[in-house]
Design an enzyme around this catalytic site. Structure first.
Site, PDB file in Angstrom:
ATOM      1  N   ASP A  50     -12.495  26.834 -31.478  1.00 33.69           N
ATOM      2  CA  ASP A  50     -11.642  27.802 -30.794  1.00 33.69           C
ATOM      3  C   ASP A  50     -11.951  27.760 -29.297  1.00 33.69           C
ATOM      4  O   ASP A  50     -13.117  27.890 -28.889  1.00 33.69           O
ATOM      5  CB  ASP A  50     -11.893  29.210 -31.346  1.00 33.69           C
ATOM      6  CG  ASP A  50     -10.861  30.203 -30.865  1.00 33.69           C
ATOM      7  OD1 ASP A  50      -9.904  30.459 -31.615  1.00 33.69           O
ATOM      8  OD2 ASP A  50     -11.013  30.712 -29.733  1.00 33.69           O
ATOM      9  N   ILE A  51     -10.905  27.576 -28.484  1.00 35.15           N
ATOM     10  CA  ILE A  51     -11.088  27.556 -27.026  1.00 35.15           C
ATOM     11  C   ILE A  51     -11.433  28.968 -26.554  1.00 35.15           C
ATOM     12  O   ILE A  51     -10.736  29.931 -26.864  1.00 35.15           O
ATOM     13  CB  ILE A  51      -9.818  27.059 -26.313  1.00 35.15           C
ATOM     14  CG1 ILE A  51      -9.480  25.627 -26.765  1.00 35.15           C
ATOM     15  CG2 ILE A  51      -9.992  27.100 -24.798  1.00 35.15           C
ATOM     16  CD1 ILE A  51      -8.187  25.096 -26.201  1.00 35.15           C
TER      17      ILE A  51
ATOM     18  N   GLU B 123      -4.957  28.711 -30.183  1.00 31.61           N
ATOM     19  CA  GLU B 123      -6.068  27.914 -29.652  1.00 31.61           C
ATOM     20  C   GLU B 123      -7.077  27.570 -30.743  1.00 31.61           C
ATOM     21  O   GLU B 123      -8.199  27.169 -30.449  1.00 31.61           O
ATOM     22  CB  GLU B 123      -6.754  28.683 -28.526  1.00 31.61           C
ATOM     23  CG  GLU B 123      -7.578  29.892 -28.943  1.00 31.61           C
ATOM     24  CD  GLU B 123      -6.755  31.158 -29.120  1.00 31.61           C
ATOM     25  OE1 GLU B 123      -7.339  32.251 -29.062  1.00 31.61           O
ATOM     26  OE2 GLU B 123      -5.524  31.060 -29.313  1.00 31.61           O
TER      27      GLU B 123
END
Length: 383
Positions: A254-255, A297
């Site tokens: 996950d960004i 994301e």
């Protein structure tokens, strides 16, 4: 002995039939590059062949010019269709001046009283050489995305084209052609009608099917597998690893602070972050590793044949690669980071359960400060 006029009538009707069959196909699907041009090439050939049947009986010079122009137009439209289909823009630039030159030569030959048989011979030579060249292109080992269908069409084009060209050269040299040679030339011309007519439609259908499959399985923005395709391929990899008694790990990625990135710099920067993140991951993965975008994301990664230690090492490499990535749309002023959760899939565990554990490990990485990799707890056997 094959009747020439009856042969031209049959081939002409066949070409026009192919062109008409393409009309509903074009209406029912997205236009494959070159398919409309190919349809007009078939129409030009068909009309010219029908004209060749009636022209000798009329004796009108204007029809001789129209027939000459029709052969050249059909050949050049066919070449343009192939150039568009296979993406050769440099070839397309030369087609207009070359077509104009050949049209002038053909019309001049007709006005100077070129006999009808000689016209057919010259056209057969041009068609033979063109078909042989097209076949050689289709058979080229470096042709991108070449399929067995293209190879088959290429082999047929080369054989039929060579037959037509040899027949034309023999006739132009003033030698007599045996009956079996005449029959071979007619068969070659008919093969070009059938193979090229059906082949181009089939290649277009094959390309359309591949495009639809890509749309159904890939994420538009990043080009990665979408959620459904990732689950399907990761599950297949899990079952294979189970049969081979090999390890397989899954990662949830996950960004970090993606919403703030969007709010601060705009959606263009957010899209750039997703694209660059995907490219960074793909650059460091093996060919059989499975990476997909689950939404927003959030990404998932399956590493077949990799134990937990190897997966942790791969995750650290990904994390460092993302940390080194710069975003151009925000002036390289933003440092992108990623949090990763890693788990080893238990032999008695399904994919959804393993991903849930990886997601829990991802949450721990976020809670512990982000920009880090966390290993999940050991999986529990299902009851």
């Amino acid at each position: 002995m094959i009747d020439h006029h009856l042969y031209m009538l049959a081939v002409g009707i066949g070409n026009i039939a192919f062109a008409l069959l393409m009309v509903p196909y074009l209406r029912s699907t997205g236009a494959t590059p070159g398919l409309k041009v190919w349809m007009w090439a078939r129409m030009a050939f068909g009309a010219t062949q029908l004209l060749a049947v009636v022209r000798p009986a009329t004796g009108l010079p204007v029809l001789a010019i129209a027939e000459s122009a029709g052969w050249i137009a059909g050949l050049m439209l066919e070449a343009a269709a192939y150039a568009m289909f296979f993406g050769y823009p440099q070839l397309r630039r030369y087609l207009v001046p070359v077509s104009a030159l050949y049209l002038l030569l053909a019309c001049a030959a007709s006005l100077n009283g070129l006999p009808h048989l000689q016209l057919i011979v010259y056209v057969s030579l041009a068609m033979g050489l063109g078909s042989f060249t097209t076949g050689a292109i289709l058979m080229h080992p470096r042709l991108p995305g070449a399929t067995a269908l293209q190879r088959l069409i290429g082999a047929t084009d080369m054989g039929a084209g060579a037959t037509l060209a040899v027949w034309a050269v023999i006739v132009l040299a003033g030698h007599s052609v045996p009956q079996w040679g005449e029959a071979m030339a007619y068969i070659a011309g008919y093969l070009l009608l059938i193979v090229n007519g059906c082949g181009f439609i089939l290649m277009s259908k094959q390309r359309d099917d591949a495009r639809m499959e890509r749309l159904a399985t890939t994420d538009d923005l990043t080009g990665l597998l979408n959620r459904r395709a990732f689950f399907a391929r990761a599950e297949a990899a899990r079952l294979l690893a189970l049969r081979l008694r090999q390890p397989i790990t899954v990662l949830m990625l996950d960004i970090d602070h993606f919403k703030q990135l969007n709010d601060r710099f705009g959606h263009a920067t957010g899209d750039e972050a997703l694209v660059k993140f995907s490219a960074t991951c793909m650059d460091s993965l093996r060919e059989h590793d499975i990476l997909g975008r689950l939404g927003g994301e959030e990404f998932a990664l399956a590493l077949p044949g990799t134990d937990l230690g190897g997966a942790m090492h791969a995750a650290e490499r990904l994390r460092q690669g993302v940390l080194d990535t710069r975003l151009l749309t925000c002036g390289n002023s933003y440092t992108m980071t990623v949090s990763v959760g890693v788990v080893l899939i238990d032999p008695e565990e399904d994919l959804a359960t393993a991903l849930a554990r990886a997601d829990h490990a991802l949450y721990e990485a976020k809670r512990n400060g982000r920009n880090r990799v966390e290993a999940g707890l050991v999986g529990r056997r299902r009851a």
